[in-house]
Design a protein around this motif. Sequence first.
Motif, PDB file in Angstrom:
ATOM      1  N   ILE A   8       0.841  -1.191   0.000  1.00 28.20           N
ATOM      2  CA  ILE A   8       0.000   0.000   0.000  1.00 28.20           C
ATOM      3  C   ILE A   8       0.887   1.256   0.000  1.00 28.20           C
ATOM      4  N   ASP A   9       0.253   2.365  -0.317  1.00 27.67           N
ATOM      5  CA  ASP A   9       0.930   3.664  -0.428  1.00 27.67           C
ATOM      6  C   ASP A   9       1.784   3.928   0.811  1.00 27.67           C
ATOM      7  N   GLY A  10       3.047   4.238   0.616  1.00 23.26           N
ATOM      8  CA  GLY A  10       3.922   4.571   1.744  1.00 23.26           C
ATOM      9  C   GLY A  10       4.579   3.369   2.398  1.00 23.26           C
ATOM     10  N   GLY A  12       7.132   1.768   1.409  1.00 23.62           N
ATOM     11  CA  GLY A  12       8.594   1.777   1.260  1.00 23.62           C
ATOM     12  C   GLY A  12       9.089   1.197  -0.047  1.00 23.62           C
ATOM     13  N   LYS A  13       8.217   1.091  -1.045  1.00 24.45           N
ATOM     14  CA  LYS A  13       8.620   0.509  -2.339  1.00 24.45           C
ATOM     15  C   LYS A  13       9.726   1.336  -2.995  1.00 24.45           C
ATOM     16  N   THR A  14       9.486   2.651  -3.079  1.00 23.24           N
ATOM     17  CA  THR A  14      10.477   3.516  -3.748  1.00 23.24           C
ATOM     18  C   THR A  14      11.835   3.403  -3.050  1.00 23.24           C
ATOM     19  N   THR A  15      11.808   3.438  -1.718  1.00 23.35           N
ATOM     20  CA  THR A  15      13.045   3.342  -0.927  1.00 23.35           C
ATOM     21  C   THR A  15      13.803   2.069  -1.301  1.00 23.35           C
ATOM     22  N   GLN A  16      13.085   0.955  -1.377  1.00 27.83           N
ATOM     23  CA  GLN A  16      13.742  -0.335  -1.647  1.00 27.83           C
ATOM     24  C   GLN A  16      14.169  -0.457  -3.115  1.00 27.83           C
ATOM     25  N   ILE A  46      -2.292   8.869 -18.556  1.00 32.46           N
ATOM     26  CA  ILE A  46      -3.378   8.100 -17.913  1.00 32.46           C
ATOM     27  C   ILE A  46      -3.239   8.232 -16.389  1.00 32.46           C
ATOM     28  N   ARG A  47      -1.995   8.209 -15.899  1.00 26.66           N
ATOM     29  CA  ARG A  47      -1.758   8.371 -14.452  1.00 26.66           C
ATOM     30  C   ARG A  47      -2.359   9.682 -13.934  1.00 26.66           C
ATOM     31  N   GLU A  48      -2.117  10.762 -14.709  1.00 22.97           N
ATOM     32  CA  GLU A  48      -2.651  12.069 -14.286  1.00 22.97           C
ATOM     33  C   GLU A  48      -4.160  12.000 -14.120  1.00 22.97           C
ATOM     34  N   ALA A  69      -2.894   1.684 -19.186  1.00 21.64           N
ATOM     35  CA  ALA A  69      -1.535   2.199 -18.909  1.00 21.64           C
ATOM     36  C   ALA A  69      -0.543   1.039 -18.888  1.00 21.64           C
ATOM     37  N   ARG A  70      -0.973  -0.087 -18.310  1.00 25.05           N
ATOM     38  CA  ARG A  70      -0.103  -1.279 -18.226  1.00 25.05           C
ATOM     39  C   ARG A  70       0.180  -1.862 -19.612  1.00 25.05           C
ATOM     40  N   ALA A  71      -0.855  -1.929 -20.448  1.00 24.42           N
ATOM     41  CA  ALA A  71      -0.683  -2.510 -21.792  1.00 24.42           C
ATOM     42  C   ALA A  71       0.361  -1.710 -22.579  1.00 24.42           C
ATOM     43  N   ASP A  91       7.690  -0.552 -10.018  1.00 26.76           N
ATOM     44  CA  ASP A  91       6.945  -0.189  -8.821  1.00 26.76           C
ATOM     45  C   ASP A  91       5.464  -0.385  -9.155  1.00 26.76           C
ATOM     46  N   ARG A  92       4.910  -1.516  -8.744  1.00 26.46           N
ATOM     47  CA  ARG A  92       3.530  -1.962  -8.991  1.00 26.46           C
ATOM     48  C   ARG A  92       3.407  -2.622 -10.370  1.00 26.46           C
ATOM     49  N   PHE A  93       2.474  -3.607 -10.453  1.00 26.70           N
ATOM     50  CA  PHE A  93       2.157  -4.273 -11.724  1.00 26.70           C
ATOM     51  C   PHE A  93       0.809  -4.975 -11.531  1.00 26.70           C
ATOM     52  N   SER A  96      -1.314  -5.022  -8.223  1.00 21.32           N
ATOM     53  CA  SER A  96      -1.989  -3.812  -7.732  1.00 21.32           C
ATOM     54  C   SER A  96      -3.450  -3.809  -8.189  1.00 21.32           C
ATOM     55  N   SER A  97      -3.709  -4.250  -9.416  1.00 21.65           N
ATOM     56  CA  SER A  97      -5.100  -4.272  -9.893  1.00 21.65           C
ATOM     57  C   SER A  97      -5.917  -5.310  -9.128  1.00 21.65           C
ATOM     58  N   VAL A  98      -5.285  -6.440  -8.823  1.00 23.95           N
ATOM     59  CA  VAL A  98      -5.991  -7.479  -8.045  1.00 23.95           C
ATOM     60  C   VAL A  98      -6.322  -6.921  -6.653  1.00 23.95           C
ATOM     61  N   TYR A 100      -6.247  -3.628  -5.429  1.00 26.93           N
ATOM     62  CA  TYR A 100      -7.017  -2.373  -5.317  1.00 26.93           C
ATOM     63  C   TYR A 100      -8.370  -2.439  -6.036  1.00 26.93           C
ATOM     64  N   GLN A 101      -8.354  -2.884  -7.317  1.00 28.07           N
ATOM     65  CA  GLN A 101      -9.639  -2.875  -8.047  1.00 28.07           C
ATOM     66  C   GLN A 101     -10.456  -4.136  -7.708  1.00 28.07           C
ATOM     67  N   GLY A 102      -9.765  -5.268  -7.503  1.00 23.57           N
ATOM     68  CA  GLY A 102     -10.480  -6.492  -7.148  1.00 23.57           C
ATOM     69  C   GLY A 102     -10.938  -6.445  -5.688  1.00 23.57           C
ATOM     70  N   ARG A 185       7.779  -2.767   8.445  1.00 23.02           N
ATOM     71  CA  ARG A 185       8.118  -1.921   9.594  1.00 23.02           C
ATOM     72  C   ARG A 185       9.565  -2.126  10.042  1.00 23.02           C
ATOM     73  N   GLU A 186      10.243  -3.100   9.419  1.00 18.49           N
ATOM     74  CA  GLU A 186      11.648  -3.312   9.782  1.00 18.49           C
ATOM     75  C   GLU A 186      12.512  -2.167   9.255  1.00 18.49           C
ATOM     76  N   ASN A 187      13.744  -2.146   9.740  1.00 15.24           N
ATOM     77  CA  ASN A 187      14.704  -1.146   9.272  1.00 15.24           C
ATOM     78  C   ASN A 187      14.908  -1.304   7.757  1.00 15.24           C
TER      79      ASN A 187
HETATM   80  N1  Z5A Z   1      -3.055   1.625  -8.273  1.00 16.44           N
HETATM   81  C1  Z5A Z   1      -4.223   0.881  -8.410  1.00 16.44           C
HETATM   82  O1  Z5A Z   1      -5.208   1.141  -7.721  1.00 16.44           O
HETATM   83  N2  Z5A Z   1      -4.255  -0.111  -9.339  1.00 16.44           N
HETATM   84  C2  Z5A Z   1      -3.206  -0.408 -10.150  1.00 16.44           C
HETATM   85  O2  Z5A Z   1      -3.301  -1.319 -10.979  1.00 16.44           O
HETATM   86  C3  Z5A Z   1      -2.008   0.368  -9.987  1.00 16.44           C
HETATM   87  C4  Z5A Z   1      -1.977   1.374  -9.054  1.00 16.44           C
HETATM   88  C5  Z5A Z   1      -0.807   0.082 -10.849  1.00 16.44           C
HETATM   89  C6  Z5A Z   1      -0.301   4.916  -7.388  1.00 16.44           C
HETATM   90  O3  Z5A Z   1       0.310   5.614  -6.380  1.00 16.44           O
HETATM   91  C7  Z5A Z   1      -1.714   4.633  -6.909  1.00 16.44           C
HETATM   92  O4  Z5A Z   1      -2.383   3.861  -7.892  1.00 16.44           O
HETATM   93  C8  Z5A Z   1      -1.716   3.791  -5.638  1.00 16.44           C
HETATM   94  C9  Z5A Z   1      -2.246   2.434  -6.072  1.00 16.44           C
HETATM   95  C10 Z5A Z   1      -3.015   2.725  -7.299  1.00 16.44           C
HETATM   96  N3  Z5A Z   1      -2.672   4.359  -4.741  1.00 16.44           N
HETATM   97  N4  Z5A Z   1      -2.661   4.598  -3.587  1.00 16.44           N
HETATM   98  N5  Z5A Z   1      -3.081   5.027  -2.620  1.00 16.44           N
HETATM   99  P1  Z5A Z   1       1.732   6.252  -6.413  1.00 16.44           P
HETATM  100  O5  Z5A Z   1       2.556   5.680  -7.515  1.00 16.44           O
HETATM  101  O6  Z5A Z   1       1.576   7.736  -6.385  1.00 16.44           O
HETATM  102  O7  Z5A Z   1       2.289   5.916  -4.990  1.00 16.44           O
HETATM  103  P2  Z5A Z   1       2.419   4.540  -4.262  1.00 16.44           P
HETATM  104  O8  Z5A Z   1       3.022   3.529  -5.192  1.00 16.44           O
HETATM  105  O9  Z5A Z   1       1.122   4.175  -3.669  1.00 16.44           O
HETATM  106  O10 Z5A Z   1       3.394   4.813  -3.047  1.00 16.44           O
HETATM  107  P3  Z5A Z   1       4.498   5.878  -2.761  1.00 16.44           P
HETATM  108  O11 Z5A Z   1       3.880   7.133  -2.276  1.00 16.44           O
HETATM  109  O12 Z5A Z   1       5.424   5.978  -3.935  1.00 16.44           O
HETATM  110  O13 Z5A Z   1       5.180   5.204  -1.523  1.00 16.44           O
HETATM  111  P4  Z5A Z   1       6.250   4.018  -1.443  1.00 16.44           P
HETATM  112  O14 Z5A Z   1       7.128   4.073  -2.640  1.00 16.44           O
HETATM  113  O15 Z5A Z   1       5.622   2.716  -1.171  1.00 16.44           O
HETATM  114  O16 Z5A Z   1       7.058   4.416  -0.159  1.00 16.44           O
HETATM  115  P5  Z5A Z   1       8.413   5.322   0.012  1.00 16.44           P
HETATM  116  O17 Z5A Z   1       8.232   6.602  -0.767  1.00 16.44           O
HETATM  117  O18 Z5A Z   1       9.609   4.511  -0.230  1.00 16.44           O
HETATM  118  O19 Z5A Z   1       8.337   5.582   1.562  1.00 16.44           O
HETATM  119  C11 Z5A Z   1       7.300   6.353   2.159  1.00 16.44           C
HETATM  120  C12 Z5A Z   1       7.865   7.042   3.434  1.00 16.44           C
HETATM  121  O20 Z5A Z   1       8.212   6.057   4.394  1.00 16.44           O
HETATM  122  C13 Z5A Z   1       9.156   7.852   3.162  1.00 16.44           C
HETATM  123  O21 Z5A Z   1       9.147   8.970   4.006  1.00 16.44           O
HETATM  124  C14 Z5A Z   1      10.268   6.883   3.585  1.00 16.44           C
HETATM  125  O22 Z5A Z   1      11.434   7.544   4.006  1.00 16.44           O
HETATM  126  C15 Z5A Z   1       9.606   6.128   4.725  1.00 16.44           C
HETATM  127  N6  Z5A Z   1      10.080   4.727   4.833  1.00 16.44           N
HETATM  128  C16 Z5A Z   1      10.415   3.876   3.831  1.00 16.44           C
HETATM  129  N7  Z5A Z   1      10.780   2.679   4.323  1.00 16.44           N
HETATM  130  C17 Z5A Z   1      10.661   2.772   5.668  1.00 16.44           C
HETATM  131  C18 Z5A Z   1      10.878   1.841   6.733  1.00 16.44           C
HETATM  132  N8  Z5A Z   1      11.296   0.588   6.502  1.00 16.44           N
HETATM  133  N9  Z5A Z   1      10.639   2.252   7.990  1.00 16.44           N
HETATM  134  C19 Z5A Z   1      10.202   3.523   8.237  1.00 16.44           C
HETATM  135  N10 Z5A Z   1       9.984   4.452   7.281  1.00 16.44           N
HETATM  136  C20 Z5A Z   1      10.205   4.077   6.012  1.00 16.44           C
END
Ligand code: Z5A
Length: 207
Positions: A8-10, A12-16, A46-48, A69-71, A91-93, A96-98, A100-102, A185-187
């Motif tokens: 889910i959003d936040g 840590g996908k981008t970080t990893q 499409i994202r916008e 968008a995926r196609a 980051d997502r494939f 995510s549709s299963v 969120y939409q499912g 929630r791990e480091n």
């Molecule tokens: N969506 C959908 O419904 N169906 C689909 O088929 C697809 C997508 C493909 C896209 O969002 C939205 O579209 C998403 C699902 C939907 N909707 N929601 N809600 P996006 O691309 O804008 O964003 P996201 O993918 O949901 O997530 P994000 O904002 O990019 O977050 P993240 O990449 O998972 O997390 P992060 O940026 O790496 O970390 C978030 C914060 O946590 C940041 O401050 C980090 O420093 C911190 N962090 C990271 N790791 C840790 C750990 N381990 N501990 C503590 N803190 C941490």
Amino acid sequence: MFITFEGIDGSGKTTQIVKLSERLIAQNYDVLSLREPGGNAISEKIRETLLDAGNDIAPRAELLLFVAARAQLVEKVIRPALLAGKLVICDRFIDSSVAYQGFGRGIPMNEVQECNKIATGNLVPDITFFLDLPPSVAAGRAAGRSDEKTDRMESSGESFFERARHGYLKIADNEPKRFIRLEARENPEIIHEKIWTYVSDLIKKRN
Ligand code: Z5A
């Protein structure tokens, strides 16, 4: 090789993804990092539309926009990159549709799966890392990024994200070899080392 990240959003996908791609590039792998929806001009448009909080989008229209968008991404970017021998990280494939939409929106699973198949021509990731985080914790992380505006998907409410998380846990039960659940929630360094072990094992098996 095709690697995807889910959660889910936040979570840590981008970080990893940054940590993994930097380590792979340092070892001379040809890495392409992408995000969904996005990764090319059409899919970014499409994202916008999908994320614009001013848009009232019906659940099936939402599903069809995500898979459109995926196609485009699969046909124009991912398949050519895989054929050229690149290591693609997305980051997502499909999952995510299963989730969120499912599970989230309640669209019947056979419809979601069929849309995924049409969009990808049955392309399935070699491995998927699911960063599992309770939505309440994710909301706390989002609050720490309060400079950003809440988008349309983020406004869906905590019960929606609970259902999406439940969906991810179901996928992890059904496909334990491909879909790897990691405690988000791990480091971040500990999570990265776990991911690295899986990826380097997979690379060894492929060589
Ligand atoms: N969506 C959908 O419904 N169906 C689909 O088929 C697809 C997508 C493909 C896209 O969002 C939205 O579209 C998403 C699902 C939907 N909707 N929601 N809600 P996006 O691309 O804008 O964003 P996201 O993918 O949901 O997530 P994000 O904002 O990019 O977050 P993240 O990449 O998972 O997390 P992060 O940026 O790496 O970390 C978030 C914060 O946590 C940041 O401050 C980090 O420093 C911190 N962090 C990271 N790791 C840790 C750990 N381990 N501990 C503590 N803190 C941490």
